[in-house]
Scaffold this active site. Structure first.
Site, PDB file in Angstrom:
ATOM      1  N   GLY A  13     -36.452  10.623   6.189  1.00 57.73           N
ATOM      2  CA  GLY A  13     -35.830  10.871   4.889  1.00 57.73           C
ATOM      3  C   GLY A  13     -34.939  12.097   4.825  1.00 57.73           C
ATOM      4  N   ASN A  15     -31.685  12.256   5.247  1.00 55.13           N
ATOM      5  CA  ASN A  15     -30.473  11.951   4.458  1.00 55.13           C
ATOM      6  C   ASN A  15     -30.799  11.881   2.969  1.00 55.13           C
ATOM      7  OD1 ASN A  15     -27.845  11.410   5.973  1.00 55.13           O
ATOM      8  ND2 ASN A  15     -29.370  10.436   7.290  1.00 55.13           N
ATOM      9  N   ARG A  67     -39.672 -12.485   5.280  1.00 58.75           N
ATOM     10  CA  ARG A  67     -38.540 -11.726   4.762  1.00 58.75           C
ATOM     11  C   ARG A  67     -38.334 -11.940   3.249  1.00 58.75           C
ATOM     12  NH1 ARG A  67     -35.055  -8.912   7.900  1.00 58.75           N
ATOM     13  NH2 ARG A  67     -35.681  -9.759   9.880  1.00 58.75           N
ATOM     14  N   MET A  92     -34.646   0.708   7.885  1.00 63.61           N
ATOM     15  CA  MET A  92     -34.534  -0.050   9.130  1.00 63.61           C
ATOM     16  C   MET A  92     -34.902  -1.522   8.965  1.00 63.61           C
ATOM     17  SD  MET A  92     -33.249   2.147  10.976  1.00 63.61           S
ATOM     18  CE  MET A  92     -33.149   3.854  11.495  1.00 63.61           C
ATOM     19  N   ARG A  93     -34.425  -2.114   7.897  1.00 63.87           N
ATOM     20  CA  ARG A  93     -34.638  -3.557   7.682  1.00 63.87           C
ATOM     21  C   ARG A  93     -33.298  -4.193   7.381  1.00 63.87           C
ATOM     22  NH1 ARG A  93     -39.404  -6.551   8.140  1.00 63.87           N
ATOM     23  NH2 ARG A  93     -38.609  -7.872   6.507  1.00 63.87           N
ATOM     24  N   ILE A  94     -33.141  -5.416   7.853  1.00 59.96           N
ATOM     25  CA  ILE A  94     -31.926  -6.157   7.497  1.00 59.96           C
ATOM     26  C   ILE A  94     -32.163  -6.781   6.133  1.00 59.96           C
ATOM     27  CG2 ILE A  94     -30.596  -8.221   8.095  1.00 59.96           C
ATOM     28  CD1 ILE A  94     -31.458  -7.463  11.067  1.00 59.96           C
ATOM     29  N   HIS A 111     -24.376   4.621   8.895  1.00 61.72           N
ATOM     30  CA  HIS A 111     -24.649   4.148  10.260  1.00 61.72           C
ATOM     31  C   HIS A 111     -24.148   5.218  11.228  1.00 61.72           C
ATOM     32  CE1 HIS A 111     -25.221   1.294  13.501  1.00 61.72           C
ATOM     33  NE2 HIS A 111     -24.008   1.555  13.932  1.00 61.72           N
ATOM     34  N   ASP A 147     -24.415  -4.536   9.832  1.00 66.34           N
ATOM     35  CA  ASP A 147     -23.426  -3.474  10.066  1.00 66.34           C
ATOM     36  C   ASP A 147     -21.994  -4.013  10.147  1.00 66.34           C
ATOM     37  OD1 ASP A 147     -25.494  -1.607  10.085  1.00 66.34           O
ATOM     38  OD2 ASP A 147     -25.784  -1.755  12.251  1.00 66.34           O
ATOM     39  N   GLU A 176     -23.957  13.796   9.081  1.00 65.18           N
ATOM     40  CA  GLU A 176     -24.472  12.820   8.109  1.00 65.18           C
ATOM     41  C   GLU A 176     -24.864  13.493   6.799  1.00 65.18           C
ATOM     42  OE1 GLU A 176     -27.303   9.765   9.241  1.00 65.18           O
ATOM     43  OE2 GLU A 176     -27.011  10.207  11.358  1.00 65.18           O
TER      44      GLU A 176
HETATM   45  C1  GAR Z   1     -30.064   8.441  10.451  1.00 65.87           C
HETATM   46  O1  GAR Z   1     -29.482   8.918  11.646  1.00 65.87           O
HETATM   47  C2  GAR Z   1     -29.321   7.207   9.961  1.00 65.87           C
HETATM   48  O2  GAR Z   1     -27.932   7.266  10.146  1.00 65.87           O
HETATM   49  C3  GAR Z   1     -29.932   6.149  10.840  1.00 65.87           C
HETATM   50  O3  GAR Z   1     -31.297   6.465  10.868  1.00 65.87           O
HETATM   51  C4  GAR Z   1     -31.457   7.878  10.718  1.00 65.87           C
HETATM   52  C5  GAR Z   1     -32.394   8.107   9.567  1.00 65.87           C
HETATM   53  O4  GAR Z   1     -32.743   9.470   9.466  1.00 65.87           O
HETATM   54  N1  GAR Z   1     -29.688   4.829  10.321  1.00 65.87           N
HETATM   55  C6  GAR Z   1     -29.506   3.773  11.109  1.00 65.87           C
HETATM   56  O5  GAR Z   1     -29.550   3.822  12.331  1.00 65.87           O
HETATM   57  C7  GAR Z   1     -29.271   2.472  10.374  1.00 65.87           C
HETATM   58  N2  GAR Z   1     -28.870   1.455  11.283  1.00 65.87           N
HETATM   59  P1  GAR Z   1     -33.350  10.035   8.119  1.00 65.87           P
HETATM   60  O6  GAR Z   1     -34.543   9.152   7.763  1.00 65.87           O
HETATM   61  O7  GAR Z   1     -33.784  11.418   8.491  1.00 65.87           O
HETATM   62  O8  GAR Z   1     -32.279  10.009   7.063  1.00 65.87           O
END
Ligand code: GAR
Length: 199
Positions: A13, A15, A67, A92-94, A111, A147, A176
């Protein structure tokens, strides 16, 4: 009007924390508020961070569920918070068209690569193993593919001299953490025009 953001996470978490900070005292202040954080993983540390900040934080577990069953529960959980935008931050789910069509052009993802070069998980590992001198962070809308959605903005990460995967990740995350909020701001203020990007 302040936009209502629902943030979807699966883990750390960081971001989400960065966006939260910007809504409280940064570039998203008076522009956006986080109305709920939802994780599909109940042990996600990001849920505790959100709770500590007084934000409703829910777990809608995806493990062991079909799903569609998971997505029905997810939409139900989100509905009562009336979000304007769904912000994916390490989710991390589609998401299938069932969810995507529910919030058309209103689901945003970050991404950690140029989506035209690398899709799916493990983007920093890919950049490290390829020995790239630079990679890109992409913020894009979610469409029916993985993506593949329209790109809102990209920012370059300088990887010259990075010798470990941790180093690559650290540099990428630093970008990011500021870039995601900047793109959300530009989308909410109309500087980035979703309709133009879509056409
Ligand atoms: C981040 O690097 C984000 O860009 C990536 O997962 C990480 C999550 O970190 N997302 C993907 O790879 C999506 N395909 P966080 O939980 O610390 O924000």
């Amino acid at each position: 009007m302040t936009a209502r953001l629902a943030i979807l996470i699966s883990g750390r978490g960081s971001n989400m924390s960065a966006i939260l900070h910007e809504t409280q005292e940064g570039i998203l202040k008076n522009l956006a508020e986080i109305v709920v954080v939802v994780s599909n993983v109940c042990s996600a540390p990001g849920l505790d961070i959100a709770r500590a900040a007084g934000i409703p934080a829910l777990c809608v577990p995806s493990e062991g569920k079909k799903r569609q069953e998971f997505e029905k529960e997810l939409l139900n959980a989100l509905a009562s918070y009336h979000p304007d935008y769904i912000i994916l931050a390490g989710f991390m789910r589609i998401l299938t068209p069932y969810v995507v069509h529910h919030y058309p052009n209103r689901i945003v993802n970050i991404h950690p690569a140029d989506t035209s070069q690398f899709k799916g998980i493990g983007a920093y590992k890919w950049a490290f193993e390829e020995g790239l001198e630079e990679t890109k962070i992409t913020v894009h809308l979610i469409d029916e593919g993985v993506d593949t959605g329209p790109v809102l903005a990209q920012k370059t990460v300088d990887l010259r001299g990075a010798t470990t995967l941790e180093d690559v990740e650290e540099r990428g995350l630093a970008v990011e953490h500021t870039f995601y909020s900047e793109v959300i701001r530009d989308m909410l203020t109309g500087k980035i025009n979703i309709q133009e990007i879509k056409s």
